[in-house]
Design a protein around this motif. Structure first.
Motif, PDB file in Angstrom:
ATOM      1  N   CYS A   1     -70.181  30.540-133.247  1.00 58.89           N
ATOM      2  CA  CYS A   1     -68.900  30.265-132.601  1.00 58.89           C
ATOM      3  C   CYS A   1     -69.095  29.638-131.222  1.00 58.89           C
ATOM      4  O   CYS A   1     -68.287  28.812-130.784  1.00 58.89           O
ATOM      5  CB  CYS A   1     -68.079  31.551-132.472  1.00 58.89           C
ATOM      6  N   ASN A   2     -70.174  30.021-130.544  1.00 63.49           N
ATOM      7  CA  ASN A   2     -70.417  29.513-129.196  1.00 63.49           C
ATOM      8  C   ASN A   2     -70.709  28.017-129.169  1.00 63.49           C
ATOM      9  O   ASN A   2     -70.582  27.381-128.116  1.00 63.49           O
ATOM     10  CB  ASN A   2     -71.566  30.284-128.537  1.00 63.49           C
ATOM     11  N   LEU A   3     -71.082  27.447-130.295  1.00 61.55           N
ATOM     12  CA  LEU A   3     -71.302  26.003-130.323  1.00 61.55           C
ATOM     13  C   LEU A   3     -70.016  25.254-129.993  1.00 61.55           C
ATOM     14  O   LEU A   3     -70.053  24.165-129.387  1.00 61.55           O
ATOM     15  CB  LEU A   3     -71.821  25.565-131.689  1.00 61.55           C
ATOM     16  N   ALA A   4     -68.884  25.808-130.371  1.00 55.63           N
ATOM     17  CA  ALA A   4     -67.596  25.217-130.005  1.00 55.63           C
ATOM     18  C   ALA A   4     -67.100  25.730-128.660  1.00 55.63           C
ATOM     19  O   ALA A   4     -66.484  24.989-127.887  1.00 55.63           O
ATOM     20  CB  ALA A   4     -66.560  25.513-131.085  1.00 55.63           C
TER      21      ALA A   4
ATOM     22  N   ASN B   1     -69.314  34.000-120.517  1.00 53.95           N
ATOM     23  CA  ASN B   1     -68.917  34.394-119.165  1.00 53.95           C
ATOM     24  C   ASN B   1     -69.854  33.807-118.121  1.00 53.95           C
ATOM     25  O   ASN B   1     -69.416  33.204-117.131  1.00 53.95           O
ATOM     26  CB  ASN B   1     -68.891  35.919-119.058  1.00 53.95           C
ATOM     27  N   THR B   2     -71.158  33.955-118.326  1.00 54.05           N
ATOM     28  CA  THR B   2     -72.111  33.449-117.341  1.00 54.05           C
ATOM     29  C   THR B   2     -72.109  31.923-117.280  1.00 54.05           C
ATOM     30  O   THR B   2     -72.297  31.337-116.212  1.00 54.05           O
ATOM     31  CB  THR B   2     -73.534  33.960-117.641  1.00 54.05           C
ATOM     32  N   THR B   3     -71.860  31.298-118.416  1.00 46.77           N
ATOM     33  CA  THR B   3     -71.781  29.833-118.430  1.00 46.77           C
ATOM     34  C   THR B   3     -70.570  29.353-117.647  1.00 46.77           C
ATOM     35  O   THR B   3     -70.665  28.425-116.833  1.00 46.77           O
ATOM     36  CB  THR B   3     -71.715  29.318-119.877  1.00 46.77           C
ATOM     37  N   GLU B   4     -69.417  29.988-117.885  1.00 44.54           N
ATOM     38  CA  GLU B   4     -68.214  29.553-117.175  1.00 44.54           C
ATOM     39  C   GLU B   4     -68.318  29.810-115.678  1.00 44.54           C
ATOM     40  O   GLU B   4     -67.907  28.966-114.862  1.00 44.54           O
ATOM     41  CB  GLU B   4     -66.969  30.245-117.743  1.00 44.54           C
ATOM     42  N   LEU B   5     -68.876  30.947-115.291  1.00 46.98           N
ATOM     43  CA  LEU B   5     -69.041  31.233-113.866  1.00 46.98           C
ATOM     44  C   LEU B   5     -69.944  30.203-113.194  1.00 46.98           C
ATOM     45  O   LEU B   5     -69.659  29.731-112.091  1.00 46.98           O
ATOM     46  CB  LEU B   5     -69.621  32.641-113.679  1.00 46.98           C
ATOM     47  N   THR B   6     -71.035  29.849-113.863  1.00 46.87           N
ATOM     48  CA  THR B   6     -71.947  28.855-113.299  1.00 46.87           C
ATOM     49  C   THR B   6     -71.270  27.497-113.204  1.00 46.87           C
ATOM     50  O   THR B   6     -71.376  26.802-112.186  1.00 46.87           O
ATOM     51  CB  THR B   6     -73.221  28.759-114.153  1.00 46.87           C
ATOM     52  N   ALA B   7     -70.567  27.103-114.257  1.00 54.07           N
ATOM     53  CA  ALA B   7     -69.879  25.813-114.252  1.00 54.07           C
ATOM     54  C   ALA B   7     -68.825  25.754-113.151  1.00 54.07           C
ATOM     55  O   ALA B   7     -68.679  24.728-112.467  1.00 54.07           O
ATOM     56  CB  ALA B   7     -69.233  25.568-115.612  1.00 54.07           C
ATOM     57  N   ARG B   8     -68.105  26.829-112.963  1.00 54.91           N
ATOM     58  CA  ARG B   8     -67.088  26.855-111.907  1.00 54.91           C
ATOM     59  C   ARG B   8     -67.727  26.702-110.531  1.00 54.91           C
ATOM     60  O   ARG B   8     -67.187  26.007-109.655  1.00 54.91           O
ATOM     61  CB  ARG B   8     -66.294  28.159-111.971  1.00 54.91           C
ATOM     62  N   GLU B   9     -68.845  27.337-110.314  1.00 54.36           N
ATOM     63  CA  GLU B   9     -69.519  27.241-109.016  1.00 54.36           C
ATOM     64  C   GLU B   9     -70.038  25.828-108.768  1.00 54.36           C
ATOM     65  O   GLU B   9     -69.949  25.311-107.652  1.00 54.36           O
ATOM     66  CB  GLU B   9     -70.669  28.245-108.942  1.00 54.36           C
TER      67      GLU B   9
ATOM     68  N   VAL C   1     -74.506  21.233-120.723  1.00 52.00           N
ATOM     69  CA  VAL C   1     -75.234  22.474-120.990  1.00 52.00           C
ATOM     70  C   VAL C   1     -76.173  22.256-122.175  1.00 52.00           C
ATOM     71  O   VAL C   1     -75.898  21.458-123.073  1.00 52.00           O
ATOM     72  CB  VAL C   1     -74.276  23.658-121.272  1.00 52.00           C
ATOM     73  N   VAL C   2     -77.283  22.962-122.131  1.00 50.28           N
ATOM     74  CA  VAL C   2     -78.262  22.957-123.219  1.00 50.28           C
ATOM     75  C   VAL C   2     -78.543  24.395-123.610  1.00 50.28           C
ATOM     76  O   VAL C   2     -78.754  25.243-122.731  1.00 50.28           O
ATOM     77  CB  VAL C   2     -79.568  22.254-122.805  1.00 50.28           C
ATOM     78  N   ILE C   3     -78.551  24.680-124.898  1.00 50.35           N
ATOM     79  CA  ILE C   3     -78.931  26.011-125.377  1.00 50.35           C
ATOM     80  C   ILE C   3     -80.448  26.070-125.382  1.00 50.35           C
ATOM     81  O   ILE C   3     -81.120  25.302-126.074  1.00 50.35           O
ATOM     82  CB  ILE C   3     -78.365  26.275-126.781  1.00 50.35           C
TER      83      ILE C   3
ATOM     84  N   LEU D   1     -68.882  27.019-125.956  1.00 49.76           N
ATOM     85  CA  LEU D   1     -69.647  26.724-124.736  1.00 49.76           C
ATOM     86  C   LEU D   1     -69.160  25.457-124.029  1.00 49.76           C
ATOM     87  O   LEU D   1     -68.904  25.496-122.813  1.00 49.76           O
ATOM     88  CB  LEU D   1     -71.142  26.625-125.061  1.00 49.76           C
ATOM     89  N   PRO D   2     -69.033  24.335-124.719  1.00 53.52           N
ATOM     90  CA  PRO D   2     -68.525  23.152-124.003  1.00 53.52           C
ATOM     91  C   PRO D   2     -67.099  23.325-123.503  1.00 53.52           C
ATOM     92  O   PRO D   2     -66.709  22.716-122.511  1.00 53.52           O
ATOM     93  CB  PRO D   2     -68.639  22.028-125.040  1.00 53.52           C
ATOM     94  N   GLU D   3     -66.323  24.175-124.182  1.00 50.91           N
ATOM     95  CA  GLU D   3     -64.948  24.414-123.741  1.00 50.91           C
ATOM     96  C   GLU D   3     -64.923  25.193-122.431  1.00 50.91           C
ATOM     97  O   GLU D   3     -64.230  24.813-121.482  1.00 50.91           O
ATOM     98  CB  GLU D   3     -64.171  25.175-124.815  1.00 50.91           C
ATOM     99  N   VAL D   4     -65.690  26.291-122.350  1.00 49.63           N
ATOM    100  CA  VAL D   4     -65.655  27.099-121.127  1.00 49.63           C
ATOM    101  C   VAL D   4     -66.349  26.382-119.981  1.00 49.63           C
ATOM    102  O   VAL D   4     -65.996  26.573-118.806  1.00 49.63           O
ATOM    103  CB  VAL D   4     -66.273  28.499-121.342  1.00 49.63           C
TER     104      VAL D   4
END
Length: 242
Positions: A182-185, A148-156, A167-169, A187-190
């Motif tokens: 699961c987030n490895l797949a 959620n926080t990744t997608e919100l940041t990317a959208r902004e 993105v980097v973990i 994160l880049p999607e969102v």
């Protein structure tokens, strides 16, 4: 990419250690590097801050901070409570642009997330990135809640017309749980941006020489590294039920 803006989805996600790894990898590739900390909070004048930590880990890079405030708060709040002048986005952009005339790569590290306020007018790191027209790299957490926080940041980032580099973990656990795997797949999607690295948990505690030797293996080629996202996903993929 003479200037790269590094932000996070929040605090304690590994921004500074990631910045150090990128600086170390770029230095190893033969590039001169400067690291600019827009505002350091939560440290006294005589204590080392994030810029000094990057230097300790990454080696010979130019490290600068614009302002320092003693309380561990958002820069705008910390400046107000300390009775000190705030930092404005145009000052951040001017400092980064000057460093870019003297170095091959400038890493501009923010404080907290992309929209943390620096001044009473609501100026943010995103505003500084806009003035610079610089790409933004987002450091994210590995586990549950990060999507959620990744997608919100990317959208902004995209809403402001900026380039999301990837993105980097910031801290990949020694024993990742199902959500992290699961987030490895996911994160880049969102984020709709590539996964450009994963730093192992505790990387900041590694001896500087070992840190510099390992940094390239934590980052993708776009960040002067050798890390392969697909190979990492295959290695860490979730186990089947049963």
């Amino acid at each position: 990419m003479p200037i790269l803006v590094i932000t996070g989805t929040g605090t304690e996600v590994g921004k500074t250690v990631t910045t150090a790894a990128i600086a170390g990898a770029a230095t190893a590739a033969g590039r001169s590097v400067a690291v600019l900390k827009a505002a350091q909070t939560g440290v006294r004048p005589d204590e080392p801050g994030d810029a000094e930590e990057v230097t300790r880990l990454a080696g010979p890079v130019t490290a600068t901070e614009i302002a320092r405030y003693p309380e561990p708060l958002a820069p705008g709040t910390a400046a107000r409570r300390a009775g000190l002048a705030p930092v404005h986005p145009h000052e951040i952009a001017e400092a980064a642009a000057k460093l870019a005339t003297e170095h091959d790569l400038v890493l501009l590290e923010g404080a907290g997330g992309l929209l943390v306020r620096f001044d009473p007018a609501g100026g943010t790191l995103a505003d500084a990135a806009g003035l610079l027209a610089a790409p933004v790299l987002v450091v994210v957490a590995a586990g549950l809640g990060t999507l959620n926080t990744t997608e919100l940041t990317a959208r902004e980032v995209r809403a402001r017309g900026l380039d999301l580099a990837g993105v980097v973990i910031g801290s990949w656990p020694t024993e990742p749980d199902l959500a992290s795997r699961c987030n490895l797949a996911d994160l880049p999607e969102v984020a709709d941006a590539p996964l450009l690295g994963a730093l192992p948990a505790g990387a900041g505690a590694v001896a500087p020489e070992a840190f510099r030797a390992a940094a390239r293996g934590w980052l993708a080629p776009r960040l002067d590294g050798t890390w392969d996202a697909e190979a990492f996903r295959i290695r860490e993929r979730p186990r089947a039920f049963g």
